[in-house]
Design a protein around this motif. Sequence first.
Motif, mmCIF file in Angstrom:
data_model
loop_
_atom_site.group_PDB
_atom_site.id
_atom_site.type_symbol
_atom_site.label_atom_id
_atom_site.label_comp_id
_atom_site.label_asym_id
_atom_site.label_seq_id
_atom_site.Cartn_x
_atom_site.Cartn_y
_atom_site.Cartn_z
ATOM 1 N N ASP A 34 -4.573 6.293 -10.122
ATOM 2 C CA ASP A 34 -6.038 6.159 -10.182
ATOM 3 C C ASP A 34 -6.482 4.754 -9.776
ATOM 4 O OD1 ASP A 34 -6.008 8.717 -11.077
ATOM 5 O OD2 ASP A 34 -6.341 8.219 -13.197
ATOM 6 N N ASP A 35 -5.815 3.760 -10.355
ATOM 7 C CA ASP A 35 -6.231 2.374 -10.080
ATOM 8 C C ASP A 35 -5.998 1.991 -8.622
ATOM 9 O OD1 ASP A 35 -6.809 2.294 -12.719
ATOM 10 O OD2 ASP A 35 -5.270 0.833 -13.295
ATOM 11 N N GLY A 36 -5.040 2.637 -7.986
ATOM 12 C CA GLY A 36 -4.734 2.288 -6.601
ATOM 13 C C GLY A 36 -5.574 3.055 -5.592
ATOM 14 N N ALA A 37 -6.330 4.049 -6.068
ATOM 15 C CA ALA A 37 -7.050 4.940 -5.147
ATOM 16 C C ALA A 37 -7.990 4.154 -4.233
ATOM 17 C CB ALA A 37 -7.813 6.002 -5.927
ATOM 18 N N TRP A 38 -8.733 3.216 -4.807
ATOM 19 C CA TRP A 38 -9.704 2.488 -3.972
ATOM 20 C C TRP A 38 -8.993 1.623 -2.936
ATOM 21 C CZ3 TRP A 38 -10.229 -2.755 -3.371
ATOM 22 C CH2 TRP A 38 -9.562 -3.579 -4.295
ATOM 23 N N VAL A 39 -7.819 1.131 -3.272
ATOM 24 C CA VAL A 39 -7.074 0.306 -2.316
ATOM 25 C C VAL A 39 -6.640 1.170 -1.136
ATOM 26 C CG1 VAL A 39 -5.068 -1.193 -1.981
ATOM 27 C CG2 VAL A 39 -6.235 -1.146 -4.199
ATOM 28 N N ARG A 40 -6.119 2.354 -1.451
ATOM 29 C CA ARG A 40 -5.673 3.248 -0.380
ATOM 30 C C ARG A 40 -6.841 3.629 0.534
ATOM 31 N NH1 ARG A 40 -2.949 5.317 -4.852
ATOM 32 N NH2 ARG A 40 -4.281 7.162 -4.997
ATOM 33 N N GLU A 41 -7.979 3.921 -0.096
ATOM 34 C CA GLU A 41 -9.154 4.303 0.696
ATOM 35 C C GLU A 41 -9.657 3.136 1.534
ATOM 36 O OE1 GLU A 41 -12.054 6.063 -1.995
ATOM 37 O OE2 GLU A 41 -10.444 7.358 -2.753
ATOM 38 N N ALA A 42 -9.716 1.964 0.926
ATOM 39 C CA ALA A 42 -10.241 0.791 1.635
ATOM 40 C C ALA A 42 -9.351 0.447 2.827
ATOM 41 C CB ALA A 42 -10.345 -0.396 0.679
#
Lengths: 319, 94
Positions: free
Chosen positions: A290-298
């Motif tokens: 969950d915490d890494g989701a925004w990094v992957r998307e960005a």
Amino acid sequence: MKEQNLEAHFQAKIDAEIKIEPKDWMPDEYRKTLIRQISQHAHSEIVGMLPEGNWITRAPSLRRKLILLAKVQDEAGHGLYLYSAAETLGADRGDLVLQMLNGKAKYSSIFNYPTLNWADIGAIGWLVDGAAITNQVMLTRTSYGPYARAMVRICKEESFHQRQGYEIMLAMSRGSEEQKQMAQDSLNRWWWPSLMMFGPHDGESSHSEQAFKWKIKRKSNDELRQQFVDATIPQAGLLGLTVPDPALRWNAERGHYDFSPINWDEFWNVVKGNGPCNRERIAARQKACDDGAWVREAALAYAEKKEQKQIGARQTAAA
Amino acid sequence: MKKSWPLWEVFIRSKSGLDHKHAGSIHAADAEMAIENARDIYTRRNEGVSIWVVESKHITASDPDDADALFEPAKDKIYRHPTFYNLPDEVKHM
Ligand SMILES: [Fe+2]
Ligand SMILES: [Fe+2]
């Protein structure tokens, strides 16, 4: 070719020790078995980072901290080699991770035990990596090419893991009385779970017969377990420690150590999710996801934007 | 799960003078990240001095079913190998 002929041709290749490669025809069940086994193996490497990661910030010296960091990083690498191997069979990595998070796919139960003190880091390297190596050395000869190659790479890296663990146990068992006690206590707690790592008895493991025929496996669970016990008991002796099994003794007739029956109720209980740390482990993996989701998307958005810019620049240059 | 990073194949030159060899694959958002991830995953122990990455979708592989058609013709051309030729022993190294 007809399905029957294909299957015969496939088995003939296996019998002739010719590796199966990603684009070769293979029975659906072979593919499914491999995806299940390889992904569970991958999940084990990844979840396996958690109990040891617990001690990185509290390692007793900079040397030990560097070593432990390197070891845990290796385990991440092992997970990734294995996910790649599973992907060559058409599996999607995201789906595989999801199956682990929702409990459909398992990982090795050993990682559902807690690491209570520093000696556990020694015991894990020595016993848990040691048991894993026993299994993985066999798998370097597995019939599926990408899996076998991942195993070769992994085995090359694993022996450092076991040696660093044994070195910790050595330091502690030669240290103060209290340290020796810690080492012994740790061995007491990790011994049986390590033997359980090889899985149920041969007769009780549902997939084993077909896995032998397809040469996915080449040794039975019990054979591997015995091999591990035989290798490990003298090592324990060298440490001046004893394994928690009153029935353990050398059997000259068999040429092997005899040991007590395993507590399978405990094993199945942990497999079913009721071990000391099952919930904690899944929660940690879920949080990382969950915490890494925004990094992957960005990162993906950035890559797309950069590509658009490059295309734009090329068009301007051409105009 | 959302759209995932594309898959890349990794090729590594283990030392100068040798070819790049396939090492495995990784996921990365772009080429730059692919090189960095490949570095972390496949060269933690000095396994390489150079890395190539190529997005897996750009690789075309031959079909195993065509293997006979592709490779069989080379099998009976043994005259392409030096051992096919019988020369007197006096010709020492050739
Ligand atoms: Fe590992
Ligand atoms: Fe390991």
